[in-house]
Design an enzyme around this catalytic site. Structure first.
Site, PDB file in Angstrom:
ATOM      1  N   HIS A 127     -84.378 -13.922  53.839  1.00 37.21           N
ATOM      2  CA  HIS A 127     -83.587 -14.609  54.880  1.00 37.21           C
ATOM      3  C   HIS A 127     -82.730 -15.732  54.304  1.00 37.21           C
ATOM      4  O   HIS A 127     -82.346 -16.640  55.037  1.00 37.21           O
ATOM      5  CB  HIS A 127     -84.507 -15.185  55.964  1.00 37.21           C
ATOM      6  N   GLU A 130     -79.912  -2.887  63.529  1.00 35.88           N
ATOM      7  CA  GLU A 130     -78.684  -3.354  62.879  1.00 35.88           C
ATOM      8  C   GLU A 130     -77.661  -2.260  62.612  1.00 35.88           C
ATOM      9  O   GLU A 130     -76.455  -2.495  62.724  1.00 35.88           O
ATOM     10  CB  GLU A 130     -79.011  -4.103  61.578  1.00 35.88           C
TER      11      GLU A 130
END
Lengths: 326, 325
Positions: B129, B60
């Site tokens: 999440h 990321e």
């Protein structure tokens, strides 16, 4: 690789400019004229100049907190840089970046960077843009021996290989990440091998020798520019000053600094080489020295006299356009 | 044309890539296979090729940072941060790099990039999440933050995000992906900083963000059945925030409930409440009510998750409390 005489003079001029810029900045900080944190590049000049000698204006570099040398080597205006350090609104970044964020986008300088290893991922993006736009450009990120232990550095190196982009990772080992020696901070014995394990070649040079850096960087940049994916350059050379100006440097060994200044000086080495080869005469080099001293003196005078930002400028340049509701 | 949020985003990506060759897509699993977990980028590779639809490793910091570097040097990347929760591993590239470029380089930098990211609870995806996190980002000068609540807004706001020149984080609520509505065909762009009045009303303002705008709308319908006229405002963009429209609504209704799926401390609900307390104090007939998630991580089990996420009943209750004051 033979280097044209004019290019040799240019290289010497740039190294000398960096040296004198840094020494003057050091003096002005001691006088209380320059605010903030400043990290000097003195001693490592051959790295920046040896690498940037292979770059065009549209090739990009991204630098570090110790970034003045890289910016000068890539063509940043010395007067604009000095003004930036003095906090003037006439500085390259209108005084909003300061020492750690000198940038000149039009010259391919995507900024010095205050976060250790903040730059490599961004540089990979610049390399990706070059690949997609097929413009033959390369993207160079300068990092120190401290940055090689950051995850962002690993991520950037791996992604550069995966995407096969023309990214060049220049690792400058000045032996200390802040105050901590590389022998402690890098957990393996062979940093070159660790870096090459990512899947690209690394070319090693003595960072006190412009010609060695020039040769290694030439190989790495040619590799990337030819579409072979990323490459690396390792150059070893200690810095002459502390991590920041004012650092008492108790971590140094006895005589270490004297030895660096005396025996590992890229300017002295360059002069010795020229004396031997006769390619650039001493007179010419002396003349360059005098011109550089005058340039730095004038840049300092100008920076002291330059305008300071007005209060309304604090809110400028956050966005290009913040939208109707704000 | 009627379509889902997921389809609207996919269509907009197709349209913007066709419109501007500088637009590239990058992220994990965006190119190969099915176009990501929810198929949002499906079909782009077939149309535009792997040179412009770029699969990356799970990396990321490199995704976000490279998007920044590519934007600085002439591309208009749309990078995917699969879940906003993954900010934890790449925040520096957004916070200290991309958000700062323009200011710290004295206005030289142009960083036209979009980071698309999934937010929100409701799918049983647990603590790592399901978060909202957009208040964190809205607090950072130099980036813009967008959170559409329906397919039409998703299309118009994403087109604007891709076309304008500042960095934008585009927050897609995963529990909204299948929601359908009419979406204007052809070129459809919504300027940032313009709230949408979902329902007009006179008794109380319900200001809901992202999926909470949908719930606020449902709450307004329940209140209407009891003869209460609620006005529903969806700010749509959190930074910039359309303060004017929120204040105009409160000046009319005198009462405000802010509904935000964030955790309560330093939430958008706090921000909007504070803003109204400061600039709309004279309009208020009752204290502002904040309806938010509790100050906890998001629980995985659906039995607890349903209590974590604000509900229509919570909004109705808060509205009645304000009306009873």
């Amino acid at each position: 690789m033979s280097i044209p005489t004019e290019a040799l003079s240019d290289a010497y001029r740039l190294m000398k400019t960096i040296r004198e810029f840094e020494e003057r900045v050091n003096a002005e900080i001691m006088n209380g004229q320059i605010p903030g944190f400043t990290h000097l590049y003195t001693g490592q000049e051959a790295n920046a100049v040896g690498v940037c000698a292979h770059l065009d204006t549209d090739d990009t570099i991204i630098s570090t907190h110790r970034g003045h040398g890289h910016c000068i080597a890539k063509g940043a205006d010395v007067s604009g840089m000095m003004k930036e350090l003095f906090g003037s609104s006439e500085g390259l970044c209108k005084g909003k970046g300061g020492s750690m964020h000198v940038a000149d986008i039009d010259k391919g300088i995507l900024g010095a960077n205050g976060i250790v290893a903040g730059g490599p991922p961004i540089s990979v993006g610049s390399a990706l843009a070059a690949k997609i736009r097929k413009n033959g450009k390369v993207a160079v990120s300068f990092s120190g021996d401290g940055s090689v232990n950051q995850g962002t550095c690993f991520e950037a190196m791996n992604m550069a290989v995966v995407l096969k982009v023309p990214a060049v990772f220049v690792i400058e080992n000045n032996y200390y990440s802040e105050h901590t020696n590389i022998s402690y901070a890098v957990g393996c014995d062979d940093l070159k091998a660790r870096t090459e394990a990512f899947g690209f070649p690394v070319f090693v040079a003595d960072g006190a020798d412009f010609f060695a850096v020039h040769e290694a960087a030439g190989k790495a940049i040619a590799h990337a520019r030819a579409g072979n994916g990323p490459a690396g350059v390792f150059a070893e050379q200690g810095r002459y000053h502390g991590h920041f100006v004012g650092d008492p440097q108790h971590y140094r060994g006895e005589g270490e600094l004297d030895d660096l200044r005396e025996n590992r000086c890229c300017l002295k080495n360059f002069r010795a080489r020229m004396l031997e080869s006769g390619e650039v005469s001493e007179d010419v080099l002396d003349g360059i020295d005098a011109e550089v001293m005058a340039l730095i003196e004038q840049a300092t005078i100008d920076a002291k006299a330059a305008a300071r930002p007005t209060p309304d400028q604090v809110t400028e340049d956050v966005y290009i356009n913040y939208g109707a509701g704000a | 044309m009627k379509m889902s949020v997921r389809e609207a985003i996919n269509l907009t990506l197709h349209e913007e890539m066709a419109r501007d060759p500088r637009v590239v897509i990058m992220g994990e699993d965006v190119a190969s296979g099915q176009g990501g977990v929810y198929g949002v980028t499906a079909g782009l590779t077939e149309k535009f090729g792997v040179a412009r639809v770029i699969d990356t490793p799970i990396t990321e910091s490199a995704i976000v940072g490279a998007a920044g570097g590519a934007a600085l040097t002439g591309l208009r990347p749309v990078a995917e941060l699969m879940f906003i929760d993954f900010l934890g591993v790449c925040l520096d590239q957004l916070l200290n790099q991309i958000a700062k470029f323009r200011y710290m380089f004295g206005g030289q930098a142009r960083t036209p990039l979009v980071i698309r990211t999934m937010i929100g609870a409701g799918e049983g995806t647990g603590p790592q999440h399901s978060q909202i996190l957009y208040p964190m980002l809205a607090a950072i000068p130099g980036i813009k933050v967008v959170a559409p609540s329906n397919a039409a807004d998703a299309k118009g706001l994403l087109a604007e995000a891709i076309r304008q020149d500042d960095p934008v984080v585009f927050c897609e609520h995963k529990a909204l992906y299948m929601d359908e509505c009419e979406v204007p065909e052809g070129d459809y762009v919504i300027p940032f900083g313009k709230a949408r009045t979902v329902v007009q009303g006179t008794d109380i303002t319900l200001c809901g963000l992202s999926r909470m705008a949908v719930l606020a709308d449902q709450a307004a319908a329940e209140l209407a059945a009891e003869g209460i006229s609620a006005e529903v405002i969806d700010p749509r963009t959190l930074s910039p925030l359309d303060e004017e429209s929120i204040l105009a609504s409160v000046s009319k209704t005198g009462r405000l409930v802010v509904v935000d799926e964030s955790n309560p401390l330093c939430s958008m609900a706090s921000e909007i409440s504070g803003m109204v307390a400061e600039f709309g104090f004279d309009y208020l007939d009752a204290p502002v009510q904040r309806v938010t998630a509790p100050h906890t991580p998001v629980p995985a089990t659906p039995c607890l998750e349903k209590d974590y996420v604000p509900s229509v009943a919570d909004i109705v209750r808060a509205a009645k409390k304000a009306l009873a004051y």
